[in-house]
Design a protein around this motif. Structure first.
Motif, PDB file in Angstrom:
ATOM      1  N   ILE A   3     -24.896 -76.794  79.894  1.00  0.00           N
ATOM      2  CA  ILE A   3     -24.165 -76.198  78.772  1.00  0.00           C
ATOM      3  C   ILE A   3     -22.690 -76.418  79.052  1.00  0.00           C
ATOM      4  O   ILE A   3     -22.177 -76.009  80.094  1.00  0.00           O
ATOM      5  CB  ILE A   3     -24.465 -74.694  78.629  1.00  0.00           C
ATOM      6  CG1 ILE A   3     -25.950 -74.472  78.362  1.00  0.00           C
ATOM      7  CG2 ILE A   3     -23.613 -74.095  77.516  1.00  0.00           C
ATOM      8  CD1 ILE A   3     -26.365 -73.009  78.341  1.00  0.00           C
ATOM      9  N   GLN A   4     -22.008 -77.078  78.123  1.00  0.00           N
ATOM     10  CA  GLN A   4     -20.576 -77.307  78.254  1.00  0.00           C
ATOM     11  C   GLN A   4     -19.850 -76.360  77.311  1.00  0.00           C
ATOM     12  O   GLN A   4     -20.215 -76.244  76.139  1.00  0.00           O
ATOM     13  CB  GLN A   4     -20.237 -78.745  77.895  1.00  0.00           C
ATOM     14  CG  GLN A   4     -20.903 -79.774  78.748  1.00  0.00           C
ATOM     15  CD  GLN A   4     -20.720 -81.168  78.176  1.00  0.00           C
ATOM     16  OE1 GLN A   4     -19.886 -81.406  77.309  1.00  0.00           O
ATOM     17  NE2 GLN A   4     -21.509 -82.093  78.660  1.00  0.00           N
ATOM     18  N   ARG A   5     -18.830 -75.701  77.841  1.00  0.00           N
ATOM     19  CA  ARG A   5     -18.040 -74.770  77.029  1.00  0.00           C
ATOM     20  C   ARG A   5     -16.591 -75.236  77.034  1.00  0.00           C
ATOM     21  O   ARG A   5     -16.039 -75.562  78.083  1.00  0.00           O
ATOM     22  CB  ARG A   5     -18.145 -73.362  77.603  1.00  0.00           C
ATOM     23  CG  ARG A   5     -19.575 -72.851  77.637  1.00  0.00           C
ATOM     24  CD  ARG A   5     -19.667 -71.491  78.331  1.00  0.00           C
ATOM     25  NE  ARG A   5     -21.025 -71.145  78.663  1.00  0.00           N
ATOM     26  CZ  ARG A   5     -21.931 -70.665  77.824  1.00  0.00           C
ATOM     27  NH1 ARG A   5     -21.610 -70.472  76.566  1.00  0.00           N
ATOM     28  NH2 ARG A   5     -23.156 -70.376  78.221  1.00  0.00           N
ATOM     29  N   GLN A   6     -15.985 -75.257  75.858  1.00  0.00           N
ATOM     30  CA  GLN A   6     -14.593 -75.682  75.734  1.00  0.00           C
ATOM     31  C   GLN A   6     -13.807 -74.623  74.983  1.00  0.00           C
ATOM     32  O   GLN A   6     -14.347 -73.933  74.117  1.00  0.00           O
ATOM     33  CB  GLN A   6     -14.504 -76.998  74.975  1.00  0.00           C
ATOM     34  CG  GLN A   6     -15.219 -78.149  75.649  1.00  0.00           C
ATOM     35  CD  GLN A   6     -15.199 -79.397  74.788  1.00  0.00           C
ATOM     36  OE1 GLN A   6     -14.344 -79.591  73.948  1.00  0.00           O
ATOM     37  NE2 GLN A   6     -16.167 -80.268  75.012  1.00  0.00           N
ATOM     38  N   LEU A   7     -12.509 -74.548  75.296  1.00  0.00           N
ATOM     39  CA  LEU A   7     -11.617 -73.566  74.682  1.00  0.00           C
ATOM     40  C   LEU A   7     -12.210 -72.171  74.845  1.00  0.00           C
ATOM     41  O   LEU A   7     -12.432 -71.442  73.892  1.00  0.00           O
ATOM     42  CB  LEU A   7     -11.351 -73.910  73.219  1.00  0.00           C
ATOM     43  CG  LEU A   7     -10.801 -75.322  72.974  1.00  0.00           C
ATOM     44  CD1 LEU A   7     -10.693 -75.601  71.482  1.00  0.00           C
ATOM     45  CD2 LEU A   7      -9.459 -75.517  73.647  1.00  0.00           C
ATOM     46  N   VAL A  16     -19.294 -75.012  72.050  1.00  0.00           N
ATOM     47  CA  VAL A  16     -20.382 -75.038  73.033  1.00  0.00           C
ATOM     48  C   VAL A  16     -21.228 -76.269  72.716  1.00  0.00           C
ATOM     49  O   VAL A  16     -21.603 -76.491  71.562  1.00  0.00           O
ATOM     50  CB  VAL A  16     -21.253 -73.762  72.975  1.00  0.00           C
ATOM     51  CG1 VAL A  16     -22.441 -73.885  73.921  1.00  0.00           C
ATOM     52  CG2 VAL A  16     -20.421 -72.530  73.315  1.00  0.00           C
ATOM     53  N   VAL A  17     -21.509 -77.067  73.745  1.00  0.00           N
ATOM     54  CA  VAL A  17     -22.325 -78.270  73.589  1.00  0.00           C
ATOM     55  C   VAL A  17     -23.559 -78.121  74.470  1.00  0.00           C
ATOM     56  O   VAL A  17     -23.446 -77.821  75.664  1.00  0.00           O
ATOM     57  CB  VAL A  17     -21.535 -79.541  73.999  1.00  0.00           C
ATOM     58  CG1 VAL A  17     -22.401 -80.776  73.856  1.00  0.00           C
ATOM     59  CG2 VAL A  17     -20.261 -79.670  73.171  1.00  0.00           C
ATOM     60  N   HIS A  18     -24.724 -78.335  73.859  1.00  0.00           N
ATOM     61  CA  HIS A  18     -25.980 -78.243  74.607  1.00  0.00           C
ATOM     62  C   HIS A  18     -27.031 -79.129  73.945  1.00  0.00           C
ATOM     63  O   HIS A  18     -27.203 -79.093  72.722  1.00  0.00           O
ATOM     64  CB  HIS A  18     -26.468 -76.797  74.635  1.00  0.00           C
ATOM     65  CG  HIS A  18     -27.796 -76.628  75.306  1.00  0.00           C
ATOM     66  ND1 HIS A  18     -27.986 -76.873  76.648  1.00  0.00           N
ATOM     67  CD2 HIS A  18     -28.997 -76.264  74.814  1.00  0.00           C
ATOM     68  CE1 HIS A  18     -29.242 -76.646  76.950  1.00  0.00           C
ATOM     69  NE2 HIS A  18     -29.890 -76.283  75.860  1.00  0.00           N
ATOM     70  N   LEU A  51     -14.456 -80.517  66.147  1.00  0.00           N
ATOM     71  CA  LEU A  51     -15.529 -81.513  66.189  1.00  0.00           C
ATOM     72  C   LEU A  51     -15.062 -82.755  66.936  1.00  0.00           C
ATOM     73  O   LEU A  51     -15.805 -83.319  67.747  1.00  0.00           O
ATOM     74  CB  LEU A  51     -15.998 -81.876  64.776  1.00  0.00           C
ATOM     75  CG  LEU A  51     -16.798 -80.813  64.035  1.00  0.00           C
ATOM     76  CD1 LEU A  51     -17.000 -81.222  62.578  1.00  0.00           C
ATOM     77  CD2 LEU A  51     -18.135 -80.546  64.714  1.00  0.00           C
ATOM     78  N   ASP A  52     -13.838 -83.181  66.682  1.00  0.00           N
ATOM     79  CA  ASP A  52     -13.278 -84.340  67.371  1.00  0.00           C
ATOM     80  C   ASP A  52     -13.197 -84.079  68.878  1.00  0.00           C
ATOM     81  O   ASP A  52     -13.566 -84.934  69.687  1.00  0.00           O
ATOM     82  CB  ASP A  52     -11.900 -84.679  66.800  1.00  0.00           C
ATOM     83  CG  ASP A  52     -11.339 -85.952  67.386  1.00  0.00           C
ATOM     84  OD1 ASP A  52     -12.021 -86.994  67.332  1.00  0.00           O
ATOM     85  OD2 ASP A  52     -10.206 -85.908  67.915  1.00  0.00           O
ATOM     86  N   LEU A  53     -12.733 -82.899  69.270  1.00  0.00           N
ATOM     87  CA  LEU A  53     -12.673 -82.540  70.692  1.00  0.00           C
ATOM     88  C   LEU A  53     -14.060 -82.568  71.336  1.00  0.00           C
ATOM     89  O   LEU A  53     -14.200 -82.939  72.502  1.00  0.00           O
ATOM     90  CB  LEU A  53     -12.084 -81.137  70.869  1.00  0.00           C
ATOM     91  CG  LEU A  53     -10.578 -81.001  70.802  1.00  0.00           C
ATOM     92  CD1 LEU A  53     -10.176 -79.534  70.789  1.00  0.00           C
ATOM     93  CD2 LEU A  53      -9.930 -81.716  71.978  1.00  0.00           C
ATOM     94  N   ALA A  54     -15.072 -82.196  70.565  1.00  0.00           N
ATOM     95  CA  ALA A  54     -16.443 -82.168  71.081  1.00  0.00           C
ATOM     96  C   ALA A  54     -17.101 -83.543  71.074  1.00  0.00           C
ATOM     97  O   ALA A  54     -18.180 -83.714  71.639  1.00  0.00           O
ATOM     98  CB  ALA A  54     -17.284 -81.191  70.258  1.00  0.00           C
TER      99      ALA A  54
END
Length: 117
Positions: A3-7, A16-18, A51-54
């Motif tokens: 699980i990647q968490r940003q900001l 959150v990316v999963h 979305l671009d950051l992700a």
């Protein structure tokens, strides 16, 4: 499980990316004194930036939840901006609900789920 968490702060992550899916926390506009159309444009611009950051974009939207302070007063204005912003052929699952938002000046908040390429 990755699980990647940003900001991220102590209470939430904006991104959150999963498992190839991007989840964006509720986004609002920057100018709380603006009307529904401007608040919607600003919230959508914030979504595009996140979305671009992700690593994805609005062409890969899966689901959007739209929270409106007053659905009767604000749905048409929000929807006109939404229709212009959404790329032709992109049709995410969408729910629009009336909700008491965290600040009385906020007219619209959007939460997004999108796929990674």
């Amino acid at each position: 499980m990755s699980i990647q968490r940003q900001l991220t702060n102590e209470r939430m992550s904006q991104i959150v990316v999963h498992n190839g899916t991007v989840y964006l926390a509720g986004q609002v506009g920057d100018d709380m004194s603006a009307g529904i159309e401007q608040q919607t444009r600003e919230a959508l611009a914030n979504i595009e930036r996140l979305l671009d950051l992700a690593g994805t974009d609005k062409n890969r939207l899966l689901s959007v939840t739209i929270y409106l302070k007053d659905i009767d007063a604000h749905f048409a204005g929000m929807n006109s901006v939404w229709d212009q912003w959404l790329p032709k052929g992109v049709a995410p699952a969408r729910a629009t609900v009336e909700s008491k938002l965290c600040e009385p000046q906020i007219l619209v908040e959007l939460s997004v789920v999108a796929a990674l390429p």
